[in-house]
Design an enzyme around this catalytic site. Structure first.
Site, PDB file in Angstrom:
ATOM      1  N   SER A   1      -3.130  31.978 -51.308  1.00 35.19           N
ATOM      2  CA  SER A   1      -4.039  32.183 -52.439  1.00 35.19           C
ATOM      3  C   SER A   1      -4.998  33.308 -52.119  1.00 35.19           C
ATOM      4  O   SER A   1      -5.347  33.526 -50.942  1.00 35.19           O
ATOM      5  CB  SER A   1      -4.827  30.886 -52.637  1.00 35.19           C
ATOM      6  OG  SER A   1      -5.952  31.103 -53.437  1.00 35.19           O
TER       7      SER A   1
ATOM      8  N   TYR B   1     -10.190  23.621 -49.003  1.00 35.71           N
ATOM      9  CA  TYR B   1      -8.912  24.070 -49.594  1.00 35.71           C
ATOM     10  C   TYR B   1      -8.537  25.441 -49.035  1.00 35.71           C
ATOM     11  O   TYR B   1      -7.410  25.655 -48.560  1.00 35.71           O
ATOM     12  CB  TYR B   1      -9.022  24.123 -51.129  1.00 35.71           C
ATOM     13  CG  TYR B   1      -7.882  24.880 -51.782  1.00 35.71           C
ATOM     14  CD1 TYR B   1      -6.598  24.343 -51.806  1.00 35.71           C
ATOM     15  CD2 TYR B   1      -8.078  26.148 -52.343  1.00 35.71           C
ATOM     16  CE1 TYR B   1      -5.544  25.047 -52.378  1.00 35.71           C
ATOM     17  CE2 TYR B   1      -7.046  26.847 -52.925  1.00 35.71           C
ATOM     18  CZ  TYR B   1      -5.778  26.303 -52.936  1.00 35.71           C
ATOM     19  OH  TYR B   1      -4.738  27.007 -53.495  1.00 35.71           O
TER      20      TYR B   1
ATOM     21  N   LYS C   1      -5.266  26.963 -46.500  1.00 36.46           N
ATOM     22  CA  LYS C   1      -4.384  28.128 -46.710  1.00 36.46           C
ATOM     23  C   LYS C   1      -4.470  29.082 -45.521  1.00 36.46           C
ATOM     24  O   LYS C   1      -3.448  29.600 -45.042  1.00 36.46           O
ATOM     25  CB  LYS C   1      -4.772  28.861 -48.006  1.00 36.46           C
ATOM     26  CG  LYS C   1      -4.539  28.048 -49.269  1.00 36.46           C
ATOM     27  CD  LYS C   1      -3.057  27.751 -49.489  1.00 36.46           C
ATOM     28  CE  LYS C   1      -2.796  26.894 -50.694  1.00 36.46           C
ATOM     29  NZ  LYS C   1      -1.442  26.353 -50.750  1.00 36.46           N
TER      30      LYS C   1
HETATM   31  P1  NAD Z   1       0.571  21.751 -58.913  1.00 36.71           P
HETATM   32  O1  NAD Z   1      -0.379  20.683 -58.492  1.00 36.71           O
HETATM   33  O2  NAD Z   1       0.878  21.904 -60.351  1.00 36.71           O
HETATM   34  O3  NAD Z   1       1.946  21.604 -58.118  1.00 36.71           O
HETATM   35  C1  NAD Z   1       2.010  21.079 -56.811  1.00 36.71           C
HETATM   36  C2  NAD Z   1       3.134  20.035 -56.813  1.00 36.71           C
HETATM   37  O4  NAD Z   1       3.268  19.526 -55.494  1.00 36.71           O
HETATM   38  C3  NAD Z   1       2.847  18.843 -57.727  1.00 36.71           C
HETATM   39  O5  NAD Z   1       3.973  18.610 -58.539  1.00 36.71           O
HETATM   40  C4  NAD Z   1       2.591  17.686 -56.758  1.00 36.71           C
HETATM   41  O6  NAD Z   1       3.002  16.459 -57.314  1.00 36.71           O
HETATM   42  C5  NAD Z   1       3.405  18.106 -55.560  1.00 36.71           C
HETATM   43  N1  NAD Z   1       2.918  17.609 -54.260  1.00 36.71           N
HETATM   44  C6  NAD Z   1       1.664  17.647 -53.761  1.00 36.71           C
HETATM   45  N2  NAD Z   1       1.636  17.154 -52.513  1.00 36.71           N
HETATM   46  C7  NAD Z   1       2.916  16.795 -52.197  1.00 36.71           C
HETATM   47  C8  NAD Z   1       3.535  16.230 -51.057  1.00 36.71           C
HETATM   48  N3  NAD Z   1       2.835  15.937 -49.961  1.00 36.71           N
HETATM   49  N4  NAD Z   1       4.851  15.989 -51.107  1.00 36.71           N
HETATM   50  C9  NAD Z   1       5.592  16.265 -52.209  1.00 36.71           C
HETATM   51  N5  NAD Z   1       5.057  16.813 -53.314  1.00 36.71           N
HETATM   52  C10 NAD Z   1       3.728  17.079 -53.318  1.00 36.71           C
HETATM   53  O7  NAD Z   1      -0.015  23.134 -58.309  1.00 36.71           O
HETATM   54  P2  NAD Z   1       0.424  24.626 -58.626  1.00 36.71           P
HETATM   55  O8  NAD Z   1      -0.640  25.261 -59.462  1.00 36.71           O
HETATM   56  O9  NAD Z   1       1.826  24.689 -59.066  1.00 36.71           O
HETATM   57  O10 NAD Z   1       0.268  25.261 -57.173  1.00 36.71           O
HETATM   58  C11 NAD Z   1       1.378  25.366 -56.293  1.00 36.71           C
HETATM   59  C12 NAD Z   1       0.924  25.972 -54.983  1.00 36.71           C
HETATM   60  O11 NAD Z   1       0.300  27.231 -55.238  1.00 36.71           O
HETATM   61  C13 NAD Z   1      -0.125  25.133 -54.234  1.00 36.71           C
HETATM   62  O12 NAD Z   1       0.151  25.211 -52.865  1.00 36.71           O
HETATM   63  C14 NAD Z   1      -1.428  25.823 -54.565  1.00 36.71           C
HETATM   64  O13 NAD Z   1      -2.387  25.636 -53.558  1.00 36.71           O
HETATM   65  C15 NAD Z   1      -0.991  27.286 -54.643  1.00 36.71           C
HETATM   66  N6  NAD Z   1      -1.883  28.102 -55.481  1.00 36.71           N
HETATM   67  C16 NAD Z   1      -2.138  27.743 -56.763  1.00 36.71           C
HETATM   68  C17 NAD Z   1      -3.024  28.500 -57.530  1.00 36.71           C
HETATM   69  C18 NAD Z   1      -3.355  28.116 -58.951  1.00 36.71           C
HETATM   70  O14 NAD Z   1      -4.345  28.610 -59.488  1.00 36.71           O
HETATM   71  N7  NAD Z   1      -2.566  27.275 -59.613  1.00 36.71           N
HETATM   72  C19 NAD Z   1      -3.619  29.659 -56.990  1.00 36.71           C
HETATM   73  C20 NAD Z   1      -3.319  30.008 -55.670  1.00 36.71           C
HETATM   74  C21 NAD Z   1      -2.434  29.218 -54.928  1.00 36.71           C
HETATM   75  N1  UFG Z   2     -15.382  29.956 -65.360  1.00 36.93           N
HETATM   76  C1  UFG Z   2     -16.284  29.703 -66.391  1.00 36.93           C
HETATM   77  N2  UFG Z   2     -16.219  28.500 -67.003  1.00 36.93           N
HETATM   78  C2  UFG Z   2     -15.326  27.517 -66.653  1.00 36.93           C
HETATM   79  C3  UFG Z   2     -14.418  27.782 -65.597  1.00 36.93           C
HETATM   80  C4  UFG Z   2     -14.481  29.015 -64.957  1.00 36.93           C
HETATM   81  O1  UFG Z   2     -17.095  30.565 -66.728  1.00 36.93           O
HETATM   82  O2  UFG Z   2     -15.347  26.430 -67.258  1.00 36.93           O
HETATM   83  C5  UFG Z   2     -15.373  31.298 -64.714  1.00 36.93           C
HETATM   84  C6  UFG Z   2     -15.603  31.272 -63.223  1.00 36.93           C
HETATM   85  O3  UFG Z   2     -16.990  31.349 -62.927  1.00 36.93           O
HETATM   86  C7  UFG Z   2     -14.816  32.516 -62.770  1.00 36.93           C
HETATM   87  C8  UFG Z   2     -13.671  32.605 -63.776  1.00 36.93           C
HETATM   88  O4  UFG Z   2     -14.092  31.834 -64.901  1.00 36.93           O
HETATM   89  O5  UFG Z   2     -15.615  33.664 -62.925  1.00 36.93           O
HETATM   90  C9  UFG Z   2     -12.358  32.039 -63.259  1.00 36.93           C
HETATM   91  O6  UFG Z   2     -12.568  30.704 -62.762  1.00 36.93           O
HETATM   92  P1  UFG Z   2     -11.356  29.733 -62.404  1.00 36.93           P
HETATM   93  O7  UFG Z   2     -11.952  28.444 -61.992  1.00 36.93           O
HETATM   94  O8  UFG Z   2     -10.365  29.727 -63.512  1.00 36.93           O
HETATM   95  O9  UFG Z   2     -10.648  30.459 -61.176  1.00 36.93           O
HETATM   96  P2  UFG Z   2     -11.250  30.887 -59.764  1.00 36.93           P
HETATM   97  O10 UFG Z   2     -11.022  32.347 -59.620  1.00 36.93           O
HETATM   98  O11 UFG Z   2     -12.603  30.396 -59.539  1.00 36.93           O
HETATM   99  O12 UFG Z   2     -10.329  30.034 -58.780  1.00 36.93           O
HETATM  100  C10 UFG Z   2      -8.920  30.258 -58.717  1.00 36.93           C
HETATM  101  C11 UFG Z   2      -8.193  28.983 -58.277  1.00 36.93           C
HETATM  102  C12 UFG Z   2      -8.599  28.627 -56.882  1.00 36.93           C
HETATM  103  C13 UFG Z   2      -8.407  29.783 -55.958  1.00 36.93           C
HETATM  104  C14 UFG Z   2      -9.138  31.000 -56.486  1.00 36.93           C
HETATM  105  C15 UFG Z   2      -8.882  32.219 -55.650  1.00 36.93           C
HETATM  106  O13 UFG Z   2      -8.534  27.903 -59.126  1.00 36.93           O
HETATM  107  O14 UFG Z   2      -7.758  27.581 -56.426  1.00 36.93           O
HETATM  108  O15 UFG Z   2      -8.675  31.277 -57.812  1.00 36.93           O
HETATM  109  O16 UFG Z   2      -7.513  32.464 -55.624  1.00 36.93           O
HETATM  110  F1  UFG Z   2      -8.923  29.460 -54.743  1.00 36.93           F
END
Ligand code: NAD
Ligand code: UFG
Length: 335
Positions: free
Chosen positions: A125, A149, A153
């Site tokens: 991330s 978190y 990573k």
């Molecule tokens: P998500 O929660 O939708 O998907 C994760 C999936 O993993 C879920 O279906 C959950 O049930 C499963 N899971 C969790 N722990 C498990 C375990 N121990 N064994 C088996 N299954 C398990 O999340 P996502 O948004 O699809 O994110 C996927 C990956 O990308 C994560 O590692 C997350 O940290 C990373 N990531 C997500 C974002 C974002 O904004 N969505 C940003 C950066 C990185």
């Molecule tokens: N924001 C608002 N109102 C809300 C939610 C968010 O104003 O209700 C603003 C935040 O302050 C930020 C922007 O919208 O400026 C985006 O916020 P998000 O929460 O959507 O996303 P972030 O960039 O804060 O976080 C995301 C993922 C994290 C990850 C991070 C960096 O959710 O898991 O990107 O990759 F760590």
């Protein structure tokens, strides 16, 4: 060509990646414990790709289950999405985050080693850039973590680097995602947050659906064009395709590769609200509130390395991201 094992494959990014993999002639096996997803996504995926997909309901920390999966399938690589991902929650229950994210990765890597499958793509991330103020962010920017978190990573990136240093026959891609939003064009898969959404775009969609009265804009006194936070939003299908390119690349080179997956464009909170209004044809009320602790002013990628080495370039712009998000959420909320 063997199948790709997708951990967390029924989740938001995993499910979209499976669609892109099938579009590109790959086949997959899924493991998911349904902690943050629904079993029905499995059937929906089979409908979208028009193929049977093997699904094992269980936890990545269950070594015996992993052994069974490696024995029963010809696996040539793994994409490791499974994990917990909410920054705020990780401060409340850090041990669960360390256990789920780090321990699951160790068990997975041990099982891969045992079955001699040494190709892995890992979901990292942009959070690993911590409070870095120098945007656009290059892969070489200093790394830091500001919450449990983010630390999971960062530690997993370190584990993968140590593993590669010890045995350079591993093929490892670390993908640092920026802000995935939107949903597949079919409107059949997308992200369903439980409870109050933490992230901006799902929150806006709930305001659009009349579930919440207004969007809380967290601060308008940042050093950005309109004072609100700037982020690099990327369509989840574009992000998903990045994984296909990463798996393709690893089939050609040994190495440990690290890429940002973003568009390189930064949009402010107010830009996103405007784009959503245009896409949904609805007015989105908002109020300026205090800054959210831990947020930074601006975070967006320098996507050059992924473009030069993988040929990765995001196709979708901000309005299409919002249209697709709304198509999916409208179908959940307004039946
Ligand atoms: P998500 O929660 O939708 O998907 C994760 C999936 O993993 C879920 O279906 C959950 O049930 C499963 N899971 C969790 N722990 C498990 C375990 N121990 N064994 C088996 N299954 C398990 O999340 P996502 O948004 O699809 O994110 C996927 C990956 O990308 C994560 O590692 C997350 O940290 C990373 N990531 C997500 C974002 C974002 O904004 N969505 C940003 C950066 C990185
Ligand atoms: N924001 C608002 N109102 C809300 C939610 C968010 O104003 O209700 C603003 C935040 O302050 C930020 C922007 O919208 O400026 C985006 O916020 P998000 O929460 O959507 O996303 P972030 O960039 O804060 O976080 C995301 C993922 C994290 C990850 C991070 C960096 O959710 O898991 O990107 O990759 F760590």
């Amino acid at each position: 060509m063997g199948k790709i094992l997708i951990t967390g494959g029924l989740g938001y990014i995993g499910s979209h990646t499976i669609v892109e993999l099938y579009n590109n002639k790959y086949e997959v096996v899924i493991i998911d414990n349904l902690y943050n997803s629904k079993e029905e996504v499995h059937k929906t995926l089979e409908t979208i790709v028009n193929k049977k997909i093997s699904f094992y309901k269980g936890d990545v920390r269950d070594k015996e289950l992993l052994r069974k999966i490696f024995k029963e399938n010809n696996i040539s690589g793994v994409i490791h999405f499974a994990g917990l991902k909410a920054v705020g929650e990780s401060c409340e229950i850090p041990l669960e985050y360390y256990n789920n994210n780090i321990y699951s990765t160790l068990v997975l890597l041990e099982a891969m080693k045992e079955y001699n499958v040494k190709r892995i793509v890992f979901s990292s991330s942009a959070t690993v850039y911590g409070l870095c103020k120098e945007v656009p962010l290059k892969e070489t920017a200093p790394l830091d973590a500001t919450n449990p978190y983010g630390r999971t990573k960062l530690y997993i990136e370190g584990i993968l680097k140590d593993l590669y240093a010890s045995d350079n026959s591993w093929e490892i891609a670390i993908l640092r995602y920026f802000n995935p939003v939107g949903a597949h064009k079919s409107g059949l898969i997308g992200e369903r947050p439980n409870g109050i959404p933490n992230n901006l775009v799902p929150y806006i969609a709930e305001v659009a659906a009349g579930i919440r009265p207004y969007v809380r804009v967290f601060g308008n006194d940042y050093d950005t064009k309109d004072g609100t936070g700037v982020r690099d939003y990327i369509h989840v299908s574009d992000l998903a395709y990045g994984h296909v390119l990463a798996i393709d690349k690893l089939s050609k080179v040994h190495g440990l590769l690290i890429y940002n997956l973003g568009t390189g464009n930064g949009y402010s909170v107010l830009d996103v609200i405007k784009a959503f209004e245009k896409a949904s044809n609805l007015e989105i009320p908002y109020k300026i509130c205090d800054r959210r602790p831990g947020d930074i002013a601006a975070s967006y990628a320098d996507p050059t390395k992924a473009y030069n080495e993988l040929g990765f370039k995001a196709k979708y712009g901000i309005e299409e991201m919002m249209e697709d998000q709304w198509r999916f959420q409208e179908h959940i909320y307004i039946k």
